[in-house]
Design an enzyme around this catalytic site. Sequence first.
Site, PDB file in Angstrom:
ATOM      1  N   ALA A 147      29.536  58.037 -18.812  1.00 15.80           N
ATOM      2  CA  ALA A 147      29.912  57.205 -19.973  1.00 15.80           C
ATOM      3  C   ALA A 147      29.955  57.970 -21.298  1.00 15.80           C
ATOM      4  CB  ALA A 147      29.017  55.971 -20.118  1.00 15.80           C
ATOM      5  N   ALA A 148      29.851  59.294 -21.263  1.00 14.67           N
ATOM      6  CA  ALA A 148      29.996  60.045 -22.519  1.00 14.67           C
ATOM      7  C   ALA A 148      31.412  59.853 -23.065  1.00 14.67           C
ATOM      8  CB  ALA A 148      29.708  61.525 -22.291  1.00 14.67           C
ATOM      9  N   GLY A 149      32.401  59.896 -22.162  1.00 15.06           N
ATOM     10  CA  GLY A 149      33.789  59.696 -22.584  1.00 15.06           C
ATOM     11  C   GLY A 149      34.007  58.283 -23.115  1.00 15.06           C
ATOM     12  N   ASP A 150      33.365  57.308 -22.485  1.00 14.57           N
ATOM     13  CA  ASP A 150      33.510  55.918 -22.950  1.00 14.57           C
ATOM     14  C   ASP A 150      32.896  55.762 -24.347  1.00 14.57           C
ATOM     15  OD1 ASP A 150      34.567  55.326 -20.439  1.00 14.57           O
ATOM     16  OD2 ASP A 150      32.588  54.857 -19.610  1.00 14.57           O
TER      17      ASP A 150
ATOM     18  N   LYS B 212      34.131  51.462 -16.932  1.00 14.09           N
ATOM     19  CA  LYS B 212      34.656  52.157 -18.120  1.00 14.09           C
ATOM     20  C   LYS B 212      35.007  51.193 -19.251  1.00 14.09           C
ATOM     21  CE  LYS B 212      36.286  56.088 -15.492  1.00 14.09           C
ATOM     22  NZ  LYS B 212      35.078  56.893 -15.747  1.00 14.09           N
TER      23      LYS B 212
HETATM   24  O1  RIB Z   1      32.778  56.139 -17.202  1.00 17.71           O
HETATM   25  C1  RIB Z   1      31.605  55.830 -16.491  1.00 17.71           C
HETATM   26  C2  RIB Z   1      31.828  54.664 -15.574  1.00 17.71           C
HETATM   27  O2  RIB Z   1      32.709  55.021 -14.546  1.00 17.71           O
HETATM   28  C3  RIB Z   1      30.599  54.178 -14.884  1.00 17.71           C
HETATM   29  O3  RIB Z   1      29.861  53.257 -15.640  1.00 17.71           O
HETATM   30  C4  RIB Z   1      31.127  53.605 -13.577  1.00 17.71           C
HETATM   31  O4  RIB Z   1      31.046  52.226 -13.504  1.00 17.71           O
HETATM   32  C5  RIB Z   1      32.557  54.099 -13.486  1.00 17.71           C
HETATM   33  O5  RIB Z   1      33.423  53.091 -13.742  1.00 17.71           O
END
Ligand code: RIB
Length: 311
Positions: free
Chosen positions: A255-258, A41
């Site tokens: 990873a949409a939230g990231d 994340k």
């Molecule tokens: O938010 C997505 C991430 O959550 C992934 O890339 C995985 O590594 C987990 O940490």
Amino acid sequence: MKPSLVVVGSLNMDFVVQVEHLPAPGETVLGRDFQMIPGGKGANQACAAGKLGGPAVSVRMAGRVGYDLFADHLKASLSAAGVDVTAVHATKSQPTGVALIWVDRSGQNSIVVASGANHALLPNDVGAMRQSFRGARFVLFQLETPLDTVELALVAAREEGARTILDPAPARPLSREFLAAVDILTPNESEACHLLGRPVTRVSQADAPALARDLQALGPRTVILKLGEQGCFCLDGERGIQARGFPVEARDTTAAGDTFNASLAVALTEGKPMEEALRFANGAAAISVTRLGAQASVPSRREVEEFLLSR
Ligand code: RIB
């Protein structure tokens, strides 16, 4: 150059398998091809900020990896996105974190993280981070590293004059003292329910203002509820802002939230008003779900701008 954004958090190598449906307990499912994609994340947020930030935004990542090939790969992925990795340190006692991820036909996923070196980001690492926080506009956090380290770093970031953004993912119980050090809290609907100790339910734009007010009462001045394809609801002080989402065909929501958090931080760092920052973040996150993988799914700034112009 001094970083304007600092990300404190996890770096994982993601092991991704596409499956027809997510396995139930005890079930074996046959998947399609396997891919290793940089993730974690924290690193995803740093990568997205690096890719989406304009010339006025410089990004530094702080975290821990092991002494292994995954570490080199993860740092190279961040460097390629323009992120300064001088505060990513190697630890001898643990391997680099990994995440095992299944993605189904509808783009939903299940994730198990083996934290490894991310667990070795300790409170006594925070002293060395202070210098990076000094002069930064925002410091971004998530919850894949030890909570006592995150709490101390939140406080240190504030003391050094930066604003803090917390993505409370994965959901973990947090104290009031912890949340009091957060300026912008960005839960999705299930994280919001967890933080309030309530059963997890779907949250509509209509339910969002009351939920956001309850979260704001825990400490953060600004609460942004991420509501998937419905977009998001932001309670910024007294002001409520509904920002609509962009329906897309989901391939992988990882990873949409990231991507959302990083885009938000980039836009605010550039001085954009909150409404515009939310639209930018919703657009970047929407594009990311149309692609497989974490860092591999982050769009370029140009792609986001063209996408938003077309809506
Ligand atoms: O938010 C997505 C991430 O959550 C992934 O890339 C995985 O590594 C987990 O940490």
